[in-house]
Write a protein that holds these residues in place. Structure first.
Motif, short mmCIF file in Angstrom:
data_model
loop_
_atom_site.label_atom_id
_atom_site.label_comp_id
_atom_site.label_asym_id
_atom_site.label_seq_id
_atom_site.Cartn_x
_atom_site.Cartn_y
_atom_site.Cartn_z
N ILE A 128 -46.52 -1.12 -8.55
CA ILE A 128 -46.57 0.29 -7.81
C ILE A 128 -45.71 1.47 -8.54
O ILE A 128 -44.61 1.24 -8.72
CB ILE A 128 -46.20 0.00 -6.98
N ALA A 129 -46.68 1.78 -9.22
CA ALA A 129 -46.06 3.40 -9.49
C ALA A 129 -46.00 4.34 -8.27
O ALA A 129 -47.27 4.44 -7.74
CB ALA A 129 -46.65 3.61 -11.27
N ASP A 130 -45.14 5.60 -8.98
CA ASP A 130 -45.70 6.33 -8.23
C ASP A 130 -45.58 7.56 -9.06
O ASP A 130 -45.18 7.70 -9.72
CB ASP A 130 -43.86 7.31 -7.95
N ALA A 131 -47.27 7.67 -8.75
CA ALA A 131 -48.25 8.80 -9.47
C ALA A 131 -48.37 10.54 -9.13
O ALA A 131 -48.83 11.28 -10.15
CB ALA A 131 -49.49 8.40 -9.03
N THR A 132 -47.20 10.73 -8.11
CA THR A 132 -47.19 11.73 -8.79
C THR A 132 -47.02 12.83 -9.72
O THR A 132 -47.52 13.75 -10.08
CB THR A 132 -46.02 12.21 -7.52
N ASP A 133 -46.10 12.38 -10.61
CA ASP A 133 -46.67 12.20 -12.01
C ASP A 133 -46.69 11.51 -12.43
O ASP A 133 -46.64 10.57 -13.17
CB ASP A 133 -44.81 12.77 -12.28
N PRO A 134 -48.48 11.77 -12.86
CA PRO A 134 -48.87 10.45 -13.75
C PRO A 134 -48.72 10.21 -14.82
O PRO A 134 -48.78 8.76 -14.59
CB PRO A 134 -50.82 11.74 -13.49
N ASN A 135 -48.77 11.45 -16.27
CA ASN A 135 -48.59 11.01 -17.15
C ASN A 135 -47.39 9.64 -16.72
O ASN A 135 -47.11 8.91 -17.46
CB ASN A 135 -47.60 12.09 -17.99
N GLN A 136 -46.22 9.99 -16.32
CA GLN A 136 -45.06 9.11 -16.19
C GLN A 136 -45.97 7.52 -15.47
O GLN A 136 -45.14 6.48 -16.05
CB GLN A 136 -43.88 9.30 -15.20
N ALA A 137 -46.29 7.54 -14.57
CA ALA A 137 -47.21 6.70 -13.78
C ALA A 137 -48.03 5.79 -14.84
O ALA A 137 -47.58 4.66 -14.36
CB ALA A 137 -47.87 7.04 -12.68
N VAL A 138 -48.39 6.13 -15.43
CA VAL A 138 -49.28 5.43 -16.42
C VAL A 138 -48.76 5.50 -17.40
O VAL A 138 -48.54 4.14 -17.69
CB VAL A 138 -50.58 6.61 -17.78
N THR A 139 -47.73 5.86 -17.68
CA THR A 139 -46.83 5.38 -19.08
C THR A 139 -45.82 4.40 -18.84
O THR A 139 -45.95 3.10 -19.59
CB THR A 139 -45.56 6.23 -19.68
N LEU A 140 -45.21 4.22 -17.59
CA LEU A 140 -44.73 3.25 -16.92
C LEU A 140 -45.28 1.42 -16.35
O LEU A 140 -45.18 0.76 -16.68
CB LEU A 140 -43.90 3.53 -15.14
N TYR A 173 -50.62 8.06 -4.79
CA TYR A 173 -50.43 9.02 -4.37
C TYR A 173 -52.05 9.63 -5.10
O TYR A 173 -52.15 11.11 -5.14
CB TYR A 173 -49.06 10.51 -4.66
N ASN A 174 -52.20 9.21 -6.61
CA ASN A 174 -52.85 10.38 -7.45
C ASN A 174 -54.26 9.15 -7.97
O ASN A 174 -53.43 8.94 -9.10
CB ASN A 174 -51.96 11.20 -8.49
N PRO A 175 -55.13 8.69 -7.74
CA PRO A 175 -55.75 7.83 -7.81
C PRO A 175 -56.71 8.36 -9.31
O PRO A 175 -57.05 7.33 -10.20
CB PRO A 175 -57.09 7.78 -7.24
N GLN A 176 -56.73 9.64 -9.52
CA GLN A 176 -57.53 10.05 -10.31
C GLN A 176 -56.69 9.71 -11.91
O GLN A 176 -57.44 9.90 -12.83
CB GLN A 176 -57.53 11.71 -10.39
N GLY A 179 -54.40 12.88 -17.10
CA GLY A 179 -52.73 12.39 -17.47
C GLY A 179 -52.93 12.76 -19.37
O GLY A 179 -53.93 13.55 -19.70
N ALA A 180 -52.69 11.90 -20.21
CA ALA A 180 -52.52 12.20 -21.39
C ALA A 180 -53.56 12.66 -21.96
O ALA A 180 -53.21 13.42 -22.98
CB ALA A 180 -50.85 10.92 -22.03
N TYR A 181 -54.39 11.71 -22.10
CA TYR A 181 -55.62 11.99 -23.27
C TYR A 181 -56.45 13.37 -22.81
O TYR A 181 -57.24 13.74 -23.42
CB TYR A 181 -56.29 11.27 -22.94
N ASN A 182 -55.68 13.97 -21.58
CA ASN A 182 -56.82 14.81 -21.22
C ASN A 182 -56.14 16.32 -21.54
O ASN A 182 -57.34 17.00 -21.80
CB ASN A 182 -56.60 14.65 -19.45
N PHE A 183 -55.90 16.17 -22.59
CA PHE A 183 -55.05 17.74 -22.92
C PHE A 183 -56.16 17.90 -24.34
O PHE A 183 -56.42 19.49 -24.74
CB PHE A 183 -53.08 18.01 -23.23
#
Lengths: 376, 240
Positions: A128-140, A173-176, A179-183
C-alpha cells in the motif's frame, strides 16, 4: 508566358516560401532557441527531476510471522531504498500511519504466508503506497515488487514445485497514477503547439506591423499562397523538433515507442498542422507582435499545462473544466501519443483523437482563411 | 483617358465617415497629388482604390478594371508603396527585388535583366548583397519605389513615400517619380509636404473625408490668391 504566369501565381509560391526560410535562418538567435527548447525540456524533465527514492519509511503488518515473512522483511529492510521502521498490530493501523505521515509504504502479508507457499505454492502480499505523490508511489511499489520477485526466484531454485507470490499493489488517493512516462507526451504536446502557433502568429503579425503585409495583399498573390508559405517553414522546423524529441526520449530517457511509429508520426503531423492553423487564426485577431506573443502564451501555454491532462488528469476535473479541456487540441494529441507511444496500442485505438484533431484543423484553417480574405 | 476613376466613393467605420462621397478621375501618365491633413481620409481612400479595403458605397475603376469585381486584374496593373516601409529589412537588396518581381509573375530572364538595369540606375551595384536594414533611409525609399514599379504597372500608389527623409533626398526621389511618369506610369501620391504638392500635375485636397479642391497647383494658387500651396491648404482648412 501566360501559362508560366499561372504557374507562378498558383497556391505554392516558391519565392514566398524561400523568403520565409530566409527570415528564420537570418534570425539565428530565435532559431537556436526553437531548436534547443525541446532538448532542454526533455533533459530537464528526464534528469533534473529524478524518480529515485532512498530510505523510504516502511511499515509491515505480518500476521503469520514465519520464516518466509521474516526473510522478506529483512530483505526489504536491507535494500537501500527502504527502512522498515514500524510493525503494525492490525491491518487497520495502516490508514493511521499514513495519515500521520510516518510511512511511505505499508507491506501487508497474508495470514499463513509461509504455510501457503509450501502447501499451495501461492501466497499474497499487499503493497500500500501513499500516491499523493504518484511518481514516488509507483517507484516504491516497483522497488518492493522486484524484491519480492527476487525472493520468489530464490525459492524456485530451492524447490522444484512452482511457486507464486502475488504482490497486490494498492494505490491510495490517486488511482489515475499520472506519473513518470507522462511527461514525454506532455512535452511533445506543449513544445509543438508553442513553436507552431506562436511563431506563425508572430511572423504574420510582424508583416502587419512593418507594412509588408499590405504590399503582399495589394499584389496578385493568392491569400492561400500567402498562408501556405507561412506554414511550410514552421512545419519543417516542427518536424525537426519532433525527431529530436523522439530520439532523445528513446535513446536518452529509454521511453520507447512501443506502438506504431508510423501512427505516432501521422498523429504528430496532424497536431502540428492544427497548431499552425491556430497560429494563423491568432495572427488575424491581433495587431502587434507583443499581443500575438501574449495571446499565444495565454491561450496556449496555460491550457496546455493545466487542461491537457499533462499535469492533472482531466477525468478528475469538474464538468465545466472537462468540457473546456476538450477544446484544447493538446489534450487529444497527448491522449493519442500515450496510446501509440507508451501503451503500444494500434492506430485504430486513437481514431477518435485523429478524427477530433482533423476536425479542429479544418475548422481553424477555414476560419483563418476567411478572416484573412475579409479582413478589409 | 482616365486611368483612375472614383464615383461617389464612401467608406465608413461604424459611425465615422472616413471618406465621404468623393468623385474624381486621374489621367494616364499624370502625377496626381492626394493631399490632406492627418485623418482627412487620404490613406483610407487610397486603400480602397488599391483593393485593400472595401468601400461602403460607390465604385472605382483602376486601369480599366472595376476594383470590386475585377480585383485580380487591378492587382496586376498597380504598384504600391506603403506608408510604413514596404521592403523586407532582413532580406538582401537583390532578394527583395527577386521576391516582388516573382510575385508579379515576371520571368527569370526578365528579372535578371531588369535587376541589373535598376541597380545601375540607382547606383546600387555595390549594395546588391547588402541587407536592406543596413541601407540609409533615403536609399531604402528609392529602392522601395524601384521595386514598386519594377513590374511596369499602369498606376503606382505611393502613400507618403518621403516621410522622414531629408530635403535633398526628397528631391532625388521626385526625380525618380518624374522619370516613371515619363515612361507612362500614372503616379498617385499622398503627402503632407506642401512643397511636394508643387511638383504634381494636379492635386486634390481632402478635408474631413471630402475633396475640397482639385486643380493644378497654379490654378489653385490663383483661385485662392495664395503665394504657395501651404497657404492654399491653410485657407481651405480654415474655410471648412
Amino acid at each position: 508566358m501566360a501559362t508560366k504566369n499561372n504557374r507562378r501565381l498558383s497556391i505554392i509560391n516558391y519565392q514566398l516560401i524561400v523568403k520565409e526560410f530566409r527570415h528564420i535562418f537570418r534570425d539565428t538567435r530565435s532559431m537556436l532557441i526553437l531548436l534547443a527548447m525541446p532538448v532542454v525540456q526533455i533533459i530537464l524533465f528526464g534528469f533534473a527531476i529524478t524518480n529515485e527514492v532512498k530510505n523510504a519509511q516502511v511499515a509491515v503488518f505480518d500476521p503469520s510471522k514465519d520464516a518466509a515473512t521474516t526473510r522478506l522483511t529483512e530483505r526489504i529492510h536491507a535494500s537501500r531504498h527502504f527502512d522498515v521502521v514500524w510493525h503494525l498490530s492490525s491491518a487497520a493501523e495502516a490508514g493511521e500511519v499514513f495519515k500521520e505521515g510516518r510511512v511511505n509504504l505499508v507491506v501487508v502479508f497474508s495470514e499463513n504466508f509461509g504455510e501457503n507457499i509450501w502447501r499451495t505454492g501461492e501466497a499474497t502480499v499487499q503493497l500500500i503506497a501513499d500516491a499523493t505523490d504518484p511518481n514516488q508511489a509507483v517507484t516504491l511499489t516497483g522497488y518492493a515488487s522486484s524484491i519480492i520477485a527476487d525472493y520468489r526466484q530464490e525459492l524456485l531454485a530451492e524447490r522444484s514445485i512452482p511457486i507464486r507470490v502475488k504482490a497486490q499493489v494498492n494505490m491510495l488517493y490517486n488511482p489515475q497514477l499520472q506519473g513518470a512516462y507522462n511527461f514525454v507526451p506532455g512535452v511533445m504536446g506543449m513544445i509543438l503547439i508553442l513553436i507552431c502557433a506562436m511563431m506563425t502568429a508572430i511572423s504574420v503579425v510582424r508583416e502587419k506591423e512593418t507594412g509588408t503585409m499590405d504590399v503582399l495583399l495589394v499584389s496578385p498573390v493568392k491569400p492561400l499562397a500567402l498562408i501556405f508559405s507561412k506554414l511550410v517553414p514552421y512545419f519543417a522546423l516542427s518536424v525537426v523538433n519532433l525527431i529530436t524529441i523522439l530520439l532523445l526520449s528513446v535513446y536518452v530517457l529509454n521511453v520507447p515507442v512501443s506502438g506504431s511509429l508510423l501512427g505516432l508520426t501521422a498523429l504528430s503531423l496532424l497536431y502540428i498542422f492544427v497548431s499552425l492553423a491556430l497560429g494563423m487564426l491568432i495572427s488575424t485577431l491581433v495587431a502587434t507582435q507583443v499581443a500575438a506573443m501574449l495571446a499565444s502564451s495565454m491561450a496556449l501555454m496555460l491550457p496546455v499545462m493545466l487542461l491537457s491532462g499533462m499535469m492533472f488528469p482531466t477525468e478528475n476535473m469538474p464538468a465545466i473544466l472537462q468540457w473546456l479541456s476538450s477544446i484544447v487540441p493538446a489534450r487529444w494529441y497527448i491522449a493519442g501519443v500515450k496510446k501509440l507511444m507508451i501503451e503500444g496500442l494500434p492506430i485504430a485505438s486513437s481514431l477518435k483523437e485523429i478524427a477530433i484533431l482533423s476536425l479542429m484543423a479544418v475548422a481553424l484553417m477555414t476560419a483563418s482563411f476567411r478572416k484573412l480574405k475579409n479582413e478589409h | 483617358m482616365s486611368v483612375i476613376y472614383a464615383e461617389n466613393l464612401t467608406k465608413r467605420f461604424g459611425n465615422f465617415t472616413a471618406v465621404n462621397c468623393i468623385t474624381f478621375s486621374v489621367e494616364r501618365g499624370e502625377i496626381f497629388g492626394f493631399l490632406g491633413a492627418n485623418g482627412a481620409g487620404k490613406t483610407t481612400a487610397m486603400r480602397v482604390l488599391c483593393g485593400l479595403s472595401k468601400p461602403t458605397s460607390g465604385r472605382c475603376v483602376v486601369a480599366g478594371y472595376d476594383v470590386a469585381r475585377e480585383t485580380e486584374k487591378v492587382k496586376r496593373s498597380i504598384g504600391y508603396m506603403s506608408q510604413k516601409f514596404s521592403l523586407y529589412e532582413d532580406l538582401k537588396v537583390w532578394e527583395n527585388i527577386r521576391l516582388f518581381a516573382g510575385i508579379y509573375g515576371m520571368g527569370d530572364k526578365m528579372i535578371a535583366l531588369k535587376t541589373e538595369q535598376t541597380l545601375t540606375h540607382l547606383g546600387f551595384e555595390a549594395e546588391r548583397n547588402t541587407l536592406v536594414k543596413a541601407l540609409p533611409l533615403g536609399w531604402k525609399q528609392k529602392l522601395a519605389f524601384s521595386v514598386a514599379i519594377f513590374h511596369e504597372p499602369e498606376v503606382v500608389f505611393l502613400d507618403e513615400p518621403t516621410g522622414g527623409v531629408d530635403p535633398a533626398t526628397r528631391r532625388k526621389f521626385w526625380e525618380m517619380i518624374y522619370q516613371a511618369a515619363e515612361r507612362g506610369i500614372t503616379v498617385f501620391v499622398t503627402t503632407h509636404y506642401m512643397d511636394e504638392a508643387e511638383y504634381c500635375n494636379r492635386v486634390s485636397i481632402m478635408v474631413d473625408g471630402r475633396i475640397e479642391a482639385l486643380n493644378t497647383p497654379k490654378n489653385l494658387r490663383q483661385r485662392l490668391n495664395a503665394p504657395n500651396m501651404d497657404a492654399v491648404f491653410q485657407r481651405l482648412v480654415q474655410a471648412s
